[in-house]
Design an enzyme around this catalytic site. Structure first.
Site, mmCIF file in Angstrom:
data_model
loop_
_atom_site.group_PDB
_atom_site.id
_atom_site.type_symbol
_atom_site.label_atom_id
_atom_site.label_comp_id
_atom_site.label_asym_id
_atom_site.label_seq_id
_atom_site.Cartn_x
_atom_site.Cartn_y
_atom_site.Cartn_z
ATOM 1 N N SER A 52 -3.434 2.835 13.003
ATOM 2 C CA SER A 52 -4.279 3.434 11.970
ATOM 3 C C SER A 52 -5.234 4.402 12.650
ATOM 4 O O SER A 52 -6.133 3.984 13.386
ATOM 5 C CB SER A 52 -5.054 2.340 11.230
ATOM 6 O OG SER A 52 -6.012 2.931 10.378
ATOM 7 N N ASP B 121 11.369 -3.469 2.472
ATOM 8 C CA ASP B 121 10.355 -3.492 1.425
ATOM 9 C C ASP B 121 9.855 -2.086 1.162
ATOM 10 O O ASP B 121 9.954 -1.209 2.014
ATOM 11 C CB ASP B 121 9.221 -4.440 1.798
ATOM 12 C CG ASP B 121 8.094 -3.747 2.523
ATOM 13 O OD1 ASP B 121 8.323 -3.312 3.659
ATOM 14 O OD2 ASP B 121 7.003 -3.629 1.948
ATOM 15 N N HIS C 84 0.700 8.132 9.315
ATOM 16 C CA HIS C 84 0.904 6.731 8.952
ATOM 17 C C HIS C 84 2.374 6.327 9.081
ATOM 18 O O HIS C 84 2.690 5.236 9.548
ATOM 19 C CB HIS C 84 0.424 6.534 7.508
ATOM 20 C CG HIS C 84 0.361 5.109 7.081
ATOM 21 N ND1 HIS C 84 -0.672 4.278 7.428
ATOM 22 C CD2 HIS C 84 1.206 4.361 6.336
ATOM 23 C CE1 HIS C 84 -0.473 3.091 6.909
ATOM 24 N NE2 HIS C 84 0.669 3.103 6.247
ATOM 25 N N HIS D 278 -4.977 -1.987 6.371
ATOM 26 C CA HIS D 278 -5.168 -1.393 5.052
ATOM 27 C C HIS D 278 -6.616 -0.914 4.976
ATOM 28 O O HIS D 278 -7.366 -1.246 4.066
ATOM 29 C CB HIS D 278 -4.817 -2.376 3.934
ATOM 30 C CG HIS D 278 -3.840 -1.812 2.957
ATOM 31 N ND1 HIS D 278 -3.794 -2.153 1.636
ATOM 32 C CD2 HIS D 278 -2.873 -0.875 3.110
ATOM 33 C CE1 HIS D 278 -2.829 -1.482 1.033
ATOM 34 N NE2 HIS D 278 -2.259 -0.704 1.908
ATOM 35 N N ASN D 279 -6.978 -0.098 5.968
ATOM 36 C CA ASN D 279 -8.375 0.288 6.154
ATOM 37 C C ASN D 279 -8.884 1.251 5.093
ATOM 38 O O ASN D 279 -9.910 1.014 4.471
ATOM 39 C CB ASN D 279 -8.544 0.947 7.529
ATOM 40 C CG ASN D 279 -8.070 0.043 8.649
ATOM 41 O OD1 ASN D 279 -8.061 -1.170 8.501
ATOM 42 N ND2 ASN D 279 -7.676 0.626 9.771
ATOM 43 N N ASP E 137 0.337 -5.693 17.446
ATOM 44 C CA ASP E 137 -0.940 -5.025 17.658
ATOM 45 C C ASP E 137 -1.245 -4.052 16.541
ATOM 46 O O ASP E 137 -0.355 -3.504 15.918
ATOM 47 C CB ASP E 137 -0.936 -4.282 18.988
ATOM 48 C CG ASP E 137 0.027 -3.127 18.971
ATOM 49 O OD1 ASP E 137 -0.391 -2.000 18.672
ATOM 50 O OD2 ASP E 137 1.231 -3.353 19.224
#
Lengths: 729, 229
Positions: free
Chosen positions: A531, A267, A48, A94-95, A491
């Site tokens: 992801s 962030d 990730h 955010h699967n 993308d």
């Protein structure tokens, strides 16, 4: 160093590191790591955060262009839109969390992408989302749809950023792994884009926003592994969102950015304080020293490991100019947010973290980032599928087929979803959900941004390269269809386990196709997200490289929508129709055959046809426009009729093309336009070398196919609007 | 007309209403932060839409106790007109300036869509530019807009003409299918006894621009400008 828990092979494995990766860690550290250090390597080297399987392929994307102000590598990308302004945007997945805890998973997905954009100094002006759920008959699907939609709405509505566009598909390949991809578009001053590179040893490091808790620890690691039946036990790794705090954080950050105070800002997203501090230090080629005793926490007894890996939401890390600490404190106090001085930028090149006066982490930043594992994983190309001749496909009465298609889960209206999203706040949304692309005005100018998300996974699984090209081309077409000049894309590459060569082959193929399309259309990639491991018990999702496109309108009143609003207008089809039914919606949902090669994408034709359509729209010659995609010509006409409340009478299918191919074929690079008179359209098309043909005329209240019957708009609307509310009730 | 818009942490439609007030009056309203104990002299006080305090506890409940609201109540008692839109309406009911309460929508879902409203009362400084019975099209965007009140209060409001707007069909009929939130008597907006305070759930401010949302909401702002100059 504190006495250490023994780092056993089992502990290493639990942290998702392979034996080789751990050996590399030992070489970098030159000693056994502390548990907290192992945790940091674990998240930074997770798929990730490190993109270790995809990075070599991502480098092949075209990322530059005359309008690109910021390409991939920062919190979000930015493009120049004139008037001293920049459009800043990115998409993110955010699967995994959304499958485990749909409301919070989706909500924090929106929160995370909003932060990525306002970290750059941009005020978010719109949200979009691309959702994929399993088979509607799967026992979990309804619950997931309900939770994800409520979560997206709950966050975006509260923070006051309109959710203006999206797409939703259903397919059994997502039964065990839904996809929740969220995109945010923001506006910034082109000369005031904030970046995340730490500068100036001695500058203070400030922590602002919400307090740190134990939520989300190892979320990034979770997102880097396949699911099993036990994954639901990982619910505690899903973060909890608070859009109210995010709204305060947004306003406070933008207020601080208006002052001359910030050196760098990042962030705290995946891997929280770890990735934000490491990335800031790495980009600046410097070190950072943190004192965790000063981090605002909301739970007692948190260890360094927990504080560094927490993914608590609504937090930011800043490096401020000397003396600017007081400005930050004043502004954050006004917004009732924590602002804590937790460290300093150093020249050591090390991340040094202490807790209770003891150094628990001391890692050289450059090797942690630069020597992160990078894999050129073996891959096999997907087998080529045969071309399916339209003449061999089952013939069904077109009106009957249309009725069925308009009420299928994929084609049915998604009004039930967008009704739950505030798509109007700000009063700048001039193309609302339901059209080809949303259009949102750029305040204090005559300009507007058009935006869209799209992907056709059934094409990607049939032929990854063509599918990748098509996803890019379709967004380009959608932006064109509202009159916008496409500028750039972001993308979101969603795939299965990259350690399987056939999945890796899908990734390589899709990226290759996307790159080719981006180059041909001068439509660079400026940000994105990957992801992988979207598999449950070895079942992978369909390859789903979602593309988010943004385009520019110089004069927002020139935009056109898809709705047919007056009888007596000519309907002109632009682009070539051969009647391609392979991998089409018709083939799948009417003939029951999920097969065949997808329609080829001719990028030269794409460009030629699109440039013509955009010009006709800008010249005011077109009154409505819709690109032809899923379901082909007849579905497009039906959508245009329902959107505007006026129907059409369509000519019979031409000789030489089987009827099913004519009405439902999915040949690419096509648009249907409505015009007061066909003549100027046909003349312009001839001059531009674009195939064009009058296919019918608008008329009130019904859709009539010469020689095949008719259907009233009321009946069609009932079918189209009925499925989703019926399913969800 | 000089207007003051009170902004709370979590307000998010204050810009929309500032623009609408400016379009109608030609003057930029003052924006007052909720922590201010004083609201400058003005002809109208506006509570904008949004999620003040994140709707925690109950929508509008915490904002109702902010320093600026004390001052607003004082000015309202002196007759300064007050307009509360969406979250502003919720705050006004929580603060006791308007009767009744706004509950979770009957669907239990947030709803954002264009609705039709019937102007029930044109004899007010908020609605004098409309005809009584006129149907206008404006959007709603809320999760807690399901208005309710006890039967005596309702009867009193109906008898006294204190219902300002009702949700109706495009041709002006009330119909449960077009009531977006389940409000009793299809109530979309109400006046106080003196018709100097108006609260409504829909967003007329998002229907004051011919290029975005149409002009059907402009009448409210024009009414105010005509009445208050």
């Amino acid at each position: 160093m504190i006495p250490n828990a023994k780092i056993t092979d089992a502990v290493v494995k639990e942290h998702g590191l392979t034996a080789d990766e751990y050996a590399l860690l030992l070489k970098i550290m030159d000693r056994e790591p502390t548990l907290a250090e192992l945790g940091i390597f674990s998240v930074m080297w997770s798929e990730h955060c490190s993109y270790k399987s995809s990075r070599v392929w991502l480098k092949t994307f075209p990322v530059s262009g005359p309008k690109v102000l910021q390409g991939p590598g920062e919190n979000a990308g930015a493009v120049d839109i004139g008037d001293g302004l920049a459009a800043v945007f990115k998409i993110e997945s955010h699967n995994h969390p959304s499958f485990i805890e749909p409301y919070q998973g989706a909500a924090t997905g929106v929160g995370g992408i909003l932060r990525d954009v306002f970290t750059m100094g941009a005020r978010p002006i719109a949200n979009l989302n691309a959702l994929r759920f399993g088979d509607p008959s799967h026992p979990k699907t309804k619950h997931l749809v309900s939770g994800v939609v409520a979560g997206i709405g709950g966050y975006g509505n509260c923070i006051g950023v309109p959710t203006v566009a999206g797409e939703t598909n259903f397919h059994p390949s997502y039964n065990g792994n839904i996809l929740v991809n969220a995109m945010t578009v923001g506006l910034a001053r082109a000369d005031r884009i904030f970046k995340a590179a730490a500068r100036g040893p001695g500058n203070r490091v400030l922590y602002v926003g919400a307090k740190t808790g134990r939520d989300g620890i190892h979320g990034a690691t979770m997102a880097s592994a396949e699911f099993t039946e036990e994954s639901e036990a990982k619910r505690p790794t899903v973060q909890v969102g608070d859009p109210f705090t995010e709204k305060l954080l947004l306003e406070a950050c933008l207020e601080l950015m208006a002052e001359d105070a910030i050196v760098a800002i990042q962030d705290m997203g995946a891997a929280g304080l770890t990735s934000s501090s490491v990335e800031m230090a790495a980009r600046g080629g410097l070190g950072i020293e943190l004192d965790l005793d000063r981090v605002p926490v909301r739970e007692t007894g948190m260890t360094a490991y927990e504080i560094m890996l927490s993914e608590s939401q609504e937090r930011m890390l800043l490096v401020v100019k000397p003396g600017a600490e007081t400005i930050a404190e004043r502004i954050f106090a006004k917004w009732e947010l924590d602002c804590a001085d937790i460290g300093v930028v150093t020249e050591t090149g090390h991340l040094v973290v202490s807790k209770n006066g003891v150094v628990e982490i001391d890692i050289p930043v450059a090797p942690l980032v630069d020597q992160a594992p990078l894999y050129r994983r073996p891959y096999v190309a997907s087998p080529k599928r045969v071309e399916i001749k339209a003449a061999n496909v089952k013939v069904v009465d077109p009106v009957h087929a249309l009725k069925r298609l308009m009420g299928t889960p994929d084609q049915a209206s998604k009004r039930w979803i967008w009704d739950q999203y505030d798509h109007l706040v700000g009063n700048d949304t001039i193309q609302t959900p339901g059209g080809d692309a949303a259009v949102v005005r750029v305040r204090d100018t005559r300009k507007a941004l058009a935006m869209v998300v799209d992907c056709t996974p059934r094409y990607c699984v049939a032929d990854p390269k063509t599918g990748g090209m098509q996803a890019v081309a379709e967004t380009w077409r959608n932006l064109t269809a509202v009159g916008a000049e496409p500028i750039a894309i972001t993308d979101n590459l969603n795939f299965g386990n990259p350690e399987r060569p056939e999945i890796m082959g899908q990734i390589v193929g899709c990226v290759e196709g996307m790159s080719e399309a981006c180059r041909a259309l001068d439509y660079p990639v400026i940000s994105g997200n990957v992801s992988l491991y979207n598999e449950t018990n070895g079942q992978a999702i369909m390859p789903t490289p979602v593309v988010g496109g943004v385009g520019l309108l110089d004069e927002y009143t020139k935009t056109v929508g898809i709705g047919l609003r007056q009888p007596g207008q000519a309907l002109v089809l632009l682009g070539e129709t051969k009647g391609w039914l392979g991998a089409s919606i018709y083939l799948r949902d009417i003939a029951g055959w999920e097969e065949g090669a997808p329609p080829p994408v001719d990028l030269a034709a794409e460009r030629r046809n699109g440039d013509l359509v955009r010009r006709l729209i800008r010249e005011g010659k077109v009154l409505a426009c819709h690109d032809l995609s899923d379901g082909g010509l007849l579905v497009a006409v039906a959508e245009m009729a329902l959107a505007g409340g006026v129907g059409a009478r369509l000519d019979a299918s031409p000789a030489g093309i089987p009827a099913a191919g004519w009405w439902f074929g999915e040949d690419q690079a096509r648009y249907l336009v409505a015009a007061a008179s066909a003549e100027p359209i046909l003349a312009a098309a001839t001059a531009a070398g674009v195939p064009a043909r009058v296919v019918g005329t608008t008329e009130a209240d019904s859709l009539t196919l010469a020689g095949s019957g008719a259907i009233s708009l009321d009946e069609l609307r009932g079918i189209h609007e009925g499925w989703l509310p019926g399913y969800m009730s | 007309m000089r207007a003051a818009v009170v902004s709370f942490p979590g307000s998010n439609r204050e810009r929309d209403i500032v623009m609408a007030l400016e379009r109608a009056s030609g003057k930029k309203p003052v924006v007052v932060w909720h922590g201010e104990a004083e609201i400058p002299d003005c002809d109208l006080i506006v509570l904008p839409g949004g999620f003040s305090y994140g709707d925690y506890l109950r929508a509008g409940a915490m904002a109702a106790h902010s320093p600026a609201m004390k001052e607003l109540k004082r000015k309202a008692a002196q007759g300064v007109p007050v307009l509360g839109v969406c979250n502003g309406f919720q705050i006004l009911t929580e603060a006791g300036l308007l009767p009744g309460a706004l509950m979770r929508n009957a669907s239990l879902k947030f709803v954002c869509r264009q609705v039709h409203l019937r102007v029930e009362e044109s004899q007010s400084l908020f609605t004098n530019a409309y005809e009584k019975g006129q149907v206008i099209r404006v959007p709603v965007a809320h999760a807690d807009g399901n208005y309710t009140a006890d039967p005596e209060t309702l009867k009193h409001m109906e008898d006294r003409g204190l219902v300002a707007f009702r949700y109706v069909t495009a041709d002006g009929r009330t119909d449960p299918a077009t009531n977006p939130n389940g409000s009793i008597h299809a109530i979309a907006g109400i006046f106080n006894e003196t018709k100097t305070v108006l609260g409504l759930m829909p967003h007329p401010e998002d229907a004051t621009d011919p290029d975005a949302g149409g002009m059907d909401g402009f009448g409210m702002f024009k009414s105010l400008v005509d009445a208050l100059h």
